[in-house]
Design an enzyme around this catalytic site. Structure first.
Site, mmCIF file in Angstrom:
data_model
loop_
_atom_site.group_PDB
_atom_site.id
_atom_site.type_symbol
_atom_site.label_atom_id
_atom_site.label_comp_id
_atom_site.label_asym_id
_atom_site.label_seq_id
_atom_site.Cartn_x
_atom_site.Cartn_y
_atom_site.Cartn_z
ATOM 1 N N GLN A 1 -73.111 99.546 26.361
ATOM 2 C CA GLN A 1 -71.662 99.480 26.180
ATOM 3 C C GLN A 1 -70.976 99.113 27.489
ATOM 4 O O GLN A 1 -69.776 98.925 27.528
ATOM 5 C CB GLN A 1 -71.118 100.840 25.720
ATOM 6 N N PHE B 1 -71.790 104.320 19.904
ATOM 7 C CA PHE B 1 -71.135 105.611 19.681
ATOM 8 C C PHE B 1 -71.024 106.437 20.958
ATOM 9 O O PHE B 1 -70.942 107.661 20.898
ATOM 10 C CB PHE B 1 -71.853 106.410 18.584
ATOM 11 N N GLU C 1 -73.153 104.210 26.752
ATOM 12 C CA GLU C 1 -72.151 104.035 27.810
ATOM 13 C C GLU C 1 -72.834 104.156 29.173
ATOM 14 O O GLU C 1 -72.579 103.382 30.075
ATOM 15 C CB GLU C 1 -71.028 105.065 27.646
ATOM 16 N N ARG D 1 -61.700 115.988 28.851
ATOM 17 C CA ARG D 1 -61.081 115.537 27.598
ATOM 18 C C ARG D 1 -61.076 116.642 26.545
ATOM 19 O O ARG D 1 -60.199 116.694 25.693
ATOM 20 C CB ARG D 1 -61.742 114.263 27.065
ATOM 21 N N ARG E 1 -68.469 109.511 20.704
ATOM 22 C CA ARG E 1 -67.216 109.320 19.955
ATOM 23 C C ARG E 1 -66.263 110.524 20.046
ATOM 24 O O ARG E 1 -66.523 111.575 19.450
ATOM 25 C CB ARG E 1 -67.566 109.033 18.493
ATOM 26 N N PHE F 1 -65.565 111.899 22.972
ATOM 27 C CA PHE F 1 -65.750 112.181 24.392
ATOM 28 C C PHE F 1 -65.283 113.591 24.785
ATOM 29 O O PHE F 1 -64.516 113.773 25.720
ATOM 30 C CB PHE F 1 -64.962 111.113 25.166
ATOM 31 N N THR G 1 -59.122 108.576 31.141
ATOM 32 C CA THR G 1 -58.381 109.475 32.031
ATOM 33 C C THR G 1 -58.606 109.097 33.497
ATOM 34 O O THR G 1 -57.837 109.495 34.357
ATOM 35 C CB THR G 1 -58.761 110.946 31.782
ATOM 36 N N ALA H 1 -63.625 104.900 25.047
ATOM 37 C CA ALA H 1 -62.293 105.497 24.981
ATOM 38 C C ALA H 1 -61.419 104.779 23.942
ATOM 39 O O ALA H 1 -60.187 104.788 24.051
ATOM 40 C CB ALA H 1 -61.625 105.500 26.358
ATOM 41 N N GLU I 1 -62.198 106.203 17.965
ATOM 42 C CA GLU I 1 -62.551 107.615 18.009
ATOM 43 C C GLU I 1 -61.636 108.550 17.215
ATOM 44 O O GLU I 1 -62.130 109.514 16.611
ATOM 45 C CB GLU I 1 -62.574 108.099 19.462
HETATM 46 N N1 MTE Z 1 -68.113 101.795 15.276
HETATM 47 C C1 MTE Z 1 -69.356 101.298 15.056
HETATM 48 N N2 MTE Z 1 -69.595 100.659 13.919
HETATM 49 N N3 MTE Z 1 -70.353 101.479 15.972
HETATM 50 C C2 MTE Z 1 -70.146 102.166 17.147
HETATM 51 O O1 MTE Z 1 -71.049 102.294 17.964
HETATM 52 N N4 MTE Z 1 -68.530 103.401 18.544
HETATM 53 C C3 MTE Z 1 -67.305 104.205 18.553
HETATM 54 C C4 MTE Z 1 -66.159 103.447 17.885
HETATM 55 N N5 MTE Z 1 -66.572 102.908 16.623
HETATM 56 C C5 MTE Z 1 -68.835 102.698 17.397
HETATM 57 C C6 MTE Z 1 -67.830 102.459 16.424
HETATM 58 C C7 MTE Z 1 -66.874 104.615 19.880
HETATM 59 S S1 MTE Z 1 -67.596 105.957 20.589
HETATM 60 C C8 MTE Z 1 -65.864 103.972 20.546
HETATM 61 S S2 MTE Z 1 -65.303 104.528 22.038
HETATM 62 C C9 MTE Z 1 -65.238 102.769 20.008
HETATM 63 O O2 MTE Z 1 -65.774 102.384 18.763
HETATM 64 C C10 MTE Z 1 -65.426 101.638 21.007
HETATM 65 O O3 MTE Z 1 -64.927 100.438 20.575
HETATM 66 P P1 MTE Z 1 -63.374 100.036 20.651
HETATM 67 O O4 MTE Z 1 -62.840 100.525 21.947
HETATM 68 O O5 MTE Z 1 -63.409 98.565 20.563
HETATM 69 O O6 MTE Z 1 -62.718 100.694 19.488
HETATM 70 MO MO1 MOS Z 2 -66.874 106.081 23.012
HETATM 71 S S1 MOS Z 2 -67.608 107.985 23.228
HETATM 72 O O1 MOS Z 2 -65.717 106.346 24.273
HETATM 73 O O2 MOS Z 2 -68.136 105.215 23.742
#
Ligand code: MTE
Ligand code: MOS
Length: 776
Positions: free
Chosen positions: A210, A241, A245, A323, A355, A357, A455, A524, A726
C-alpha cells in the site's frame, strides 16, 4: 470544424455509477497479480525461516540440513544485509529484517532460504536446527504491564475540562473493563514481492504494498543504497486492508537483498499459515473506563485508558493507539474527559494498521460506555446516544480540542430510525422476547463519526502525473495504490470530468515510484481525496496551456475556450477533442503535467493533545437485528439497515460496495474472527480452518444499504465527496450491541451484559449464563 451540436454528457464522469476498472478482470481471472506475471529467466524463490520461540536467545544455528536440501542455492541471514538490518516504519530501529542474537516472538523471521523452486525453499527452511535459550515471555497485555514490560512508544493523553469536578457532579458513576479482539487482514492475495537486480546498485521490485514509497525507502536502507536506485511497482493488490501499509516492506527487503547477492531475480511469497503467523494484525485492546452521568443519562465525565497489545516493536502502534483515543468519543460530547493510551510491548507479532486504524477499537469502547448508562437506567441505548450527541451551546468540542463543525449525525440517525422502522421493531422484539423461551432477539441502532486525514500532518500530500498523447488518449498515474477499493476508477473519473472526455479515453497505469515520488501510504481512507485533487491539479495545468493556445490561435478570449463533452468549443466553433489535441501537439504545446495537493487547515500537536487533526468527518448509522439461541450462544443477523455519508459520491456503485464490504468485515471482527495465542506464545489460529471470517451465509438476511444522497462535504474536497474506505467498518458495532441486547433480555435488560469482542457463540453463551445467575 463543426457547427453547433447538442451537448451530451460524457460517459463515466464523476458522480456516475461506473463499474470498477478491473471488476470484469477480477471475476474472469484476467487481472494480473504479481504471482501471475511472466517469470524472469533464472528466477529463484525465497522462503522465510521463522522463530519457534516467543522469547529466546539464539545460541547457534545449524544450517547443514537446509543447505543439503534439494534445490537450495543459498541462505540469507542478517550477516548478508549490506545496509541496515531494520525496516521500522517509525524509524525506531526496532524492526529487524532477520533476528540476530535474540527472538522476540514466535514466528519472527530469522533467515531465508533461496532455492530453485518455492516448494524446495519452503521444505528446506523447515530443516534448520536453532539452539535457543528460552527467556520469560509475555503474550497478554495486562500480564505485560504487570511484568513491567515497556510501552513501545510514548503514550498519548487527551484531556479537557476538570475530570474530578465532572465525577463529583455526576449522580451515577460506573466502572468497567472491556476486551476487544484483534483481527487478521485475510487479504486474498498474500504478501508477495518480486525483485529483479539491475545495473550497478539498481533493483526493480514488484510488490503487493500500500506504500510503494516507503517500500522503496526501506529497501534502500536495507541495501545501503540511495532511493534513486530502487523502483517499486504496484499495479494492484488482492486486498490490503492496512495489512500492506508496512508489512510488505520486509518481504521486499528480503527479495531485494537476495536479488543483489545472487544476481538473479527473486520471488518471495509465504504460504497462508506463515503469512498469518509472521505479519502484524489489528491491535486487540483492553479498555478500562469510568463514566459519570446524570439521572437522565447525560454524560458528565469520562476517564478511560486504552491499552493495546502492540507486539515486539512499535511499527504503527503510536498512531494506531492515538486514533483509538480520537474515536473514543464517537458522536458524543464528554463535558469533562481524560483519555489515555498504553501502547504495550508484548512477545507477539508487531501489530499494525487495519481498516479504521485503532478508531474502531476506540469507538467500541465508547459505545460500551453508552450501554453501561442505558442498562444502569433501564433505557433504550438509542435514547442515551441522542441525549449525548455533539451539538448545541458549548457542546461541540472534542477531547482533542477540535470543534465539530459539520455535524449531521442527528439527521442521519433520524432518517435511519424512520426508514428501518426502529421503534416499532424494538417494541415488537421486546414483546417477542417476553414469550420466547430459547430464541431471543436484539436490535440496536448505532452511529459513526470518523475523522478524515492522517494525524501525521505531513502525510496529507499527494502527486499525480497526467500524460495526454497526440491521439487524444490519456494516461493517468498517481501515488495511490489500488487494492480493490476502486481508487483507480474514481481518480480516472475525475480526469475524465476535468477534460470532459469519456472515461474510456483514460488509462490508469501501475503505481510506480519512478513516476510520482515521495508518496504517502494509500491509507486513512484518503486515497481519492488526495490523489483525486493531485490529478485534477495536473489536468488544470494542461488545460490552462490548451486554453491559452486555442485563444491565441483562434483570436478569442480565453473565457470562450470551453471543454464540452468530448469536444472543445472555441468561440462559435466546436472541435473534436482528439483533433484539438493533435493540433495542440503540432503547435508544440506541452501535453503532460505533474500535479500536487496538500490538505489545508489541519495541524496537530501530539504532546499538547490539541489541534485540528481532521479536515472533516464522515458519518453513518446502522441498525441491526439479530436472533440468539440462548442455549448455545449461536446467532444470526436477520436484518441490517445502513445510511452512510460519503458527501457527494464520486461513484455511488463503488461507494455502496465499500459500505457493504466494510460492514461485513466489521461484523467478522466483532463476532467470529478470534485470534488465539497459546501459553507458549504460538498463534494457533493461522488458517481458515481455525480463523473464521464471515461467509456468504453470514450476511444479514435483509440488507438495506443507502448513501445519504443529500450530503455534501462542506469542505472543498474533490467534487465535495467524502472518504469511504474505513468509516463504514464501524457500522458493524450495531451487530455487537444487538447481540448484547438479546443476551440482556434474560435479565430484564437491567444488567449490562458486558459482552467482550469478538462475541463468539461461546462468549455469548457465557454472558447469558452470567446474566441468568445474576438475576436469580
Ligand atoms: N477495499 C477493498 N476492496 N480492499 C482493501 O484492501 N482497504 C481499506 C479500504 N477499502 C481495502 C478496501 C482500507 S484499510 C483503506 S485505508 C482504504 O480502503 C484505502 O483506500 P482509499 O483511501 O482509496 O479509500
Ligand atoms: Mo487503512 S488501515 O488506513 O490502510
Amino acid at each position: 470544424m463543426n457547427v453547433m451540436q447538442p451537448i451530451e454528457r460524457i460517459k463515466g464522469g464523476v458522480h456516475e455509477k461506473e463499474r470498477h476498472e478491473s471488476g470484469h478482470k477480477h471475476v474472469t481471472g484476467t487481472a494480473e497479480y504479481i504471482d501471475d506475471m511472466p517469470e524472469p529467466a533464472g528466477l529463484l524463490h525465497a522462503y522465510l525461516g521463522l522463530s519457534q520461540r516467543a522469547h529466546a536467545k539464539i545460541l547457534g544455528i545449524d544450517f547443514s540440513a537446509v543447505e543439503a536440501s534439494p534445490g537450495v542455492v543459498g541462505i540469507l541471514t542478517a550477516k548478508d544485509i549490506p545496509g541496515e538490518n531494520d525496516v521500522s516504519p517509525a524509524h525506531l530501529h526496532d524492526d529487524p529484517v532477520f533476528a540476530t542474537d535474540r527472538v522476540e516472538f514466535h514466528g519472527q523471521p530469522v533467515f531465508a532460504v533461496i532455492a530453485e523452486t518455492r516448494e524446495a525453499a519452503r521444505r528446506a527452511a523447515a530443516k534448520v536446527r536453532v539452539d535457543y535459550e528460552d527467556l520469560p515471555h509475555v503474550v497478554d497485555v495486562a500480564e505485560a504491564a504487570d511484568a513491567g514490560y515497556p510501552l513501545v512508544v510514548t503514550p498519548m493523553t487527551l484531556e479537557r475540562g476538570d475530570i474530578e469536578a465532572g465525577f463529583s457532579r455526576a449522580r451515577h458513576v460506573v466502572e468497567g473493563e472491556m476486551r476487544i479482539g484483534g483481527q487478521d487482514h485475510f487479504y486474498l492475495e498474500g504478501q508477495i514481492s518480486l525483485a529483479v537486480p539491475g545495473e550497478d546498485d539498481e533493483v526493480a521490485l514488484w510488490c503487493s504494498t500500500q506504500h510503494p514509497s516507503e517500500t522503496q525507502h526501506m529497501v534502500g536502507q536495507v541495501l545501503g543504497v540511495a532511493s534513486h536506485a530502487v523502483t517499486v511497482n504496484v499495479r494492484r493488490m488482492g486486498g490490503g486492508f492496512g495489512g500492506k501499509e508496512t508489512q510488505a516492506n520486509l518481504f521486499a527487503a528480503v527479495a531485494a537483498v537476495a536479488a543483489k547477492k545472487f544476481g538473479r531475480a527473486i520471488k518471495i511469497r509465504p504460504d497462508r499459515d506463515d503469512d498469518m503467523t509472521a505479519t502484524g494484525k489489528r491491535h486487540d485492546f483492553r479498555v478500562t473506563y469510568r463514566i459519570g452521568f446524570d439521572g437522565d443519562g447525560r454524560i458528565e465525565a469520562v476517564d478511560a485508558t486504552y491499552a493495546a497489545r502492540c507486539g515486539f516493536s512499535a511499527d504503527l502502534s503510536g498512531p494506531v493507539t492515538d486514533r483509538a483515543l480520537f474515536h473514543a468519543d464517537n458522536c458524543y460530547f464528554y463535558p469533562d474527559v481524560r483519555l489515555r493510551s498504553a501502547p504495550q510491548k508484548t512477545n507477539t507479532v508487531s501489530n499494525t494498521a487495519f481498516r479504521g486504524f485503532g478508531g474502531p477499537q476506540g469507538m467500541v469502547g465508547g459505545e460500551r460506555m453508552i450501554e453501561e448508562v442505558a442498562y444502569a437506567l433501564g433505557k433504550d441505548p438509542l435514547e442515551i446516544r441522542r441525549l449525548n450527541f455533539y451539538g448545541g451551546e458549548g457542546r461541540n468540542l472534542t477531547p482533542y480540542h477540535q470543534t465539530v463543525e459539520d455535524n449531521i449525525i442527528g439527521r442521519i440517525v433520524d432518517e435511519l430510525e424512520a426508514s428501518a422502522d426502529y421503534q416499532a421493531r424494538r417494541s415488537a422484539i421486546l414483546a417477542i422476547n417476553e414469550k420466547s423461551r430459547v430464541i431471543r432477539k436484539g436490535i440496536a441502532l448505532t452511529p459513526v463519526k470518523f475523522g478524515i486525514s492522517f494525524t501525521k500532518t505531513e502525510f496529507n500530500q499527494a502527486g499525480a502525473l497526467v500524460l495526454v498523447y497526440a491521439d487524444g488518449s490519456i494516461q493517468l498515474n498517481h501515488g495511490g495504490t489500488e487494492m480493490g477499493q476502486g481508487l483507480y476508477t474514481k481518480v480516472a473519473q475525475v480526469v475524465a470530468d476535468e477534460f470532459q472526455v469519456d472515461l474510456s479515453r483514460i488509462r490508469v497505469t501501475a503505481t510506480t515510484t519512478g513516476k510520482v515520488p515521495n508518496t504517502s501510504a494509500t491509507a486513512a481512507s484518503s486515497g481519492s481525496d488526495l490523489n483525486g485533487m493531485a490529478a485534477a491539479d495536473a489536468c488544470r495545468q494542461i488545460k490552462a496551456r490548451l486554453v491559452a493556445f486555442a485563444a491565441e490561435r483562434h483570436g478569442v478570449p480565453e473565457s470562450e475556450v470551453v471543454f464540452e463533452p468530448n469536444t472543445v468549443r472555441i468561440g462559435a466553433e466546436r472541435i473534436a477533442f482528439s483533433d484539438f489535441i493533435a493540433a495542440a501537439y503540432a503547435a508544440r504545446v506541452q501535453l503532460s503535467a505533474a500535479g500536487f495537493y496538500k490538505t489545508p487547515k489541519i495541524h496537530w500537536d501530539r504532546a499538547a493533545g490539541r489541534g485540528r487533526p481532521f479536515f472533516y468527518y464522515a458519518y453513518g448509522a446502522s441498525c441491526s437485528e439479530v436472533s440468539v439461541d440462548t442455549l448455545t450462544g449461536e446467532y444470526q443477523v436477520d436484518r441490517a439497515d445502513i445510511l452512510h455519508d460519503v458527501g457527494r459520491s464520486l461513484n455511488p456503485a463503488i461507494d455502496l460496495g465499500q459500505v457493504e464490504g466494510a460492514f461485513v468485515q466489521g461484523m467478522g471482527w466483532l463476532t467470529t474472527e478470534e485470534l488465539w495465542w497459546d501459553a507458549k506464545g504460538r498463534l494457533r489460529t493461522h488458517a481458515p480452518s481455525t480463523y473464521k471470517i464471515p461467509l456468504a451465509s453470514d450476511r444479514p438476511r435483509v440488507f438495506n444499504v443507502r448513501l445519504a444522497e443529500w450530503s455534501i462535504n462542506r469542505e472543498e474536497t474533490i467534487r465535495r465527496s467524502k472518504a469511504v474506505g474505513e468509516p463504514p467498518f464501524m457500522l458493524a458495532i450495531s451487530v455487537l450491541e444487538a447481540i448484547s441486547m438479546a443476551a440482556a433480555s434474560v435479565a430484564d435488560y437491567r444488567i449490562p451484559p458486558r459482552l467482550d469482542a469478538p462475541a463468539t457463540p461461546e462468549r455469548v453463551l457465557m454472558a447469558i449464563e452470567r446474566l441468568k445467575a445474576a438475576r436469580r
